[in-house]
Design a protein around this motif. Structure first.
Motif, PDB file in Angstrom:
ATOM      1  N   ARG A  78       0.836  -1.209   0.000  1.00 36.94           N
ATOM      2  CA  ARG A  78       0.000   0.000   0.000  1.00 36.94           C
ATOM      3  C   ARG A  78       0.869   1.256   0.000  1.00 36.94           C
ATOM      4  O   ARG A  78       0.479   2.293  -0.543  1.00 36.94           O
ATOM      5  CB  ARG A  78      -0.947  -0.010   1.202  1.00 36.94           C
ATOM      6  N   ARG A  79       2.047   1.161   0.607  1.00 35.07           N
ATOM      7  CA  ARG A  79       2.968   2.299   0.659  1.00 35.07           C
ATOM      8  C   ARG A  79       3.913   2.352  -0.534  1.00 35.07           C
ATOM      9  O   ARG A  79       4.842   3.162  -0.571  1.00 35.07           O
ATOM     10  CB  ARG A  79       3.781   2.229   1.957  1.00 35.07           C
ATOM     11  N   GLY A  80       3.712   1.450  -1.484  1.00 35.30           N
ATOM     12  CA  GLY A  80       4.532   1.458  -2.683  1.00 35.30           C
ATOM     13  C   GLY A  80       5.793   0.626  -2.606  1.00 35.30           C
ATOM     14  O   GLY A  80       6.628   0.669  -3.512  1.00 35.30           O
ATOM     15  N   VAL A  81       5.955  -0.137  -1.536  1.00 35.52           N
ATOM     16  CA  VAL A  81       7.138  -0.985  -1.380  1.00 35.52           C
ATOM     17  C   VAL A  81       6.878  -2.337  -2.053  1.00 35.52           C
ATOM     18  O   VAL A  81       5.849  -2.970  -1.781  1.00 35.52           O
ATOM     19  CB  VAL A  81       7.464  -1.209   0.109  1.00 35.52           C
ATOM     20  N   PRO A  82       7.772  -2.799  -2.937  1.00 32.08           N
ATOM     21  CA  PRO A  82       7.560  -4.078  -3.629  1.00 32.08           C
ATOM     22  C   PRO A  82       7.848  -5.267  -2.713  1.00 32.08           C
ATOM     23  O   PRO A  82       8.824  -6.003  -2.888  1.00 32.08           O
ATOM     24  CB  PRO A  82       8.548  -4.010  -4.797  1.00 32.08           C
ATOM     25  N   ALA A  83       6.995  -5.449  -1.720  1.00 30.86           N
ATOM     26  CA  ALA A  83       7.213  -6.488  -0.709  1.00 30.86           C
ATOM     27  C   ALA A  83       6.670  -7.836  -1.178  1.00 30.86           C
ATOM     28  O   ALA A  83       5.756  -7.908  -1.994  1.00 30.86           O
ATOM     29  CB  ALA A  83       6.526  -6.075   0.589  1.00 30.86           C
ATOM     30  N   ARG A  84       7.254  -8.887  -0.607  1.00 32.78           N
ATOM     31  CA  ARG A  84       6.817 -10.245  -0.925  1.00 32.78           C
ATOM     32  C   ARG A  84       6.874 -11.119   0.328  1.00 32.78           C
ATOM     33  O   ARG A  84       7.620 -10.842   1.261  1.00 32.78           O
ATOM     34  CB  ARG A  84       7.713 -10.871  -2.002  1.00 32.78           C
ATOM     35  N   CYS A  85       6.100 -12.185   0.288  1.00 30.07           N
ATOM     36  CA  CYS A  85       6.226 -13.241   1.296  1.00 30.07           C
ATOM     37  C   CYS A  85       7.203 -14.286   0.753  1.00 30.07           C
ATOM     38  O   CYS A  85       7.224 -14.554  -0.445  1.00 30.07           O
ATOM     39  CB  CYS A  85       4.885 -13.916   1.551  1.00 30.07           C
ATOM     40  N   ARG A  86       7.985 -14.872   1.642  1.00 35.24           N
ATOM     41  CA  ARG A  86       8.889 -15.956   1.264  1.00 35.24           C
ATOM     42  C   ARG A  86       8.744 -17.099   2.257  1.00 35.24           C
ATOM     43  O   ARG A  86       8.466 -16.892   3.433  1.00 35.24           O
ATOM     44  CB  ARG A  86      10.335 -15.466   1.221  1.00 35.24           C
ATOM     45  N   VAL A  87       8.946 -18.310   1.758  1.00 37.14           N
ATOM     46  CA  VAL A  87       8.718 -19.518   2.557  1.00 37.14           C
ATOM     47  C   VAL A  87      10.046 -20.209   2.862  1.00 37.14           C
ATOM     48  O   VAL A  87      10.905 -20.349   1.989  1.00 37.14           O
ATOM     49  CB  VAL A  87       7.792 -20.497   1.812  1.00 37.14           C
ATOM     50  N   GLY A  88      10.191 -20.618   4.109  1.00 39.83           N
ATOM     51  CA  GLY A  88      11.398 -21.330   4.504  1.00 39.83           C
ATOM     52  C   GLY A  88      11.212 -21.972   5.854  1.00 39.83           C
ATOM     53  O   GLY A  88      10.101 -22.356   6.232  1.00 39.83           O
ATOM     54  N   PHE A  89      12.301 -22.054   6.604  1.00 44.71           N
ATOM     55  CA  PHE A  89      12.287 -22.705   7.912  1.00 44.71           C
ATOM     56  C   PHE A  89      13.057 -21.847   8.915  1.00 44.71           C
ATOM     57  O   PHE A  89      13.990 -21.135   8.552  1.00 44.71           O
ATOM     58  CB  PHE A  89      12.931 -24.087   7.832  1.00 44.71           C
ATOM     59  N   ALA A  90      12.650 -21.934  10.168  1.00 41.81           N
ATOM     60  CA  ALA A  90      13.358 -21.247  11.253  1.00 41.81           C
ATOM     61  C   ALA A  90      13.686 -22.299  12.306  1.00 41.81           C
ATOM     62  O   ALA A  90      12.935 -22.482  13.264  1.00 41.81           O
ATOM     63  CB  ALA A  90      12.504 -20.128  11.836  1.00 41.81           C
TER      64      ALA A  90
END
Length: 214
Positions: A78-90
């Motif tokens: 919404r603020r114009g940042v090209p954000a994404r979700c990423r999948v992995g492990f912690a």
């Protein structure tokens, strides 16, 4: 970057302007893997009518790591940042797949991208049994592929070669995993190649994914 089908907040877009940095104050520490941000915010506003997201909740609706990360991504987009979700492990928090929001994520919890785990497993460096087995790591790679292409499907959904058996063309998974790691490190050439691969190979994307992506 435009909102995806999953990150679109629907009629609650203005609420995202007040989203705090720590989204657990809104959603709680754990809860449902809401399919869409709009679904999460619908539930929140039914429980807390008119309350801004900046106000802590005594009874948060709860959210999975994917849903919480997706809420953060929606606010950033919404603020114009090209954000994404990423999948992995912690691993410090357990070996179940987790989702983070980039570019805000840190490695404080030892997050490792699914593609990194897969490539290490294929090289014989990592015991995939710690992560649920080779098939589970492969499935996490394919889920990260979808999320990296703004198709943030719930982690319970399956498609293509996913399942309990490690079968199919594993070389394809190797190639996708390497591209996912490269994009995570900011390789723009790899990002373009990954997008082309995702659009052209129906085996590795969720049904209807190309119709959703825009």
């Amino acid at each position: 970057m435009n909102q995806s089908l999953f990150s679109d907040p629907g009629p609650h877009a203005a609420l995202l302007d007040d989203l705090p940095g720590d989204v657990t104050t809104v959603v709680g520490a754990a809860g449902p893997d809401w399919r869409r941000v709009a679904d999460l915010l619908d539930a929140d506003q039914r429980r807390h009518p008119g309350r801004p997201l900046s106000a802590p909740r005594t009874r948060p609706v709860g959210a999975s790591t994917r849903a919480a990360a997706l809420l953060t991504v929606a606010a950033l987009r919404r603020r114009g940042v090209p954000a994404r979700c990423r999948v992995g492990f912690a691993p410090r928090l357990g070996y179940a797949p987790r989702v983070i929001a980039t570019p805000l994520a840190t490695d404080d919890d030892g997050f490792v991208l699914a593609g990194e785990v897969w490539l290490a497993y294929r090289e014989g460096v990592v015991d995939a049994a710690r992560y649920g087995g080779g098939a589970a790591v492969r499935d996490a790679v394919l889920r990260d592929l979808a999320h990296a292409n703004a198709d943030e499907v719930p982690l319970a959904e399956t498609w293509g070669p996913m399942g309990p058996d490690l079968v199919g063309d594993l070389d394809v998974v190797d190639e996708v995993a390497a591209l996912l790691v490269a994009t995570f490190l900011g390789d723009e050439v790899a990002e373009r190649e990954l997008a082309e691969r995702y659009a052209s190979d129906h085996r590795i994307r969720p049904p209807g994914a190309t119709a959703r992506a825009a």
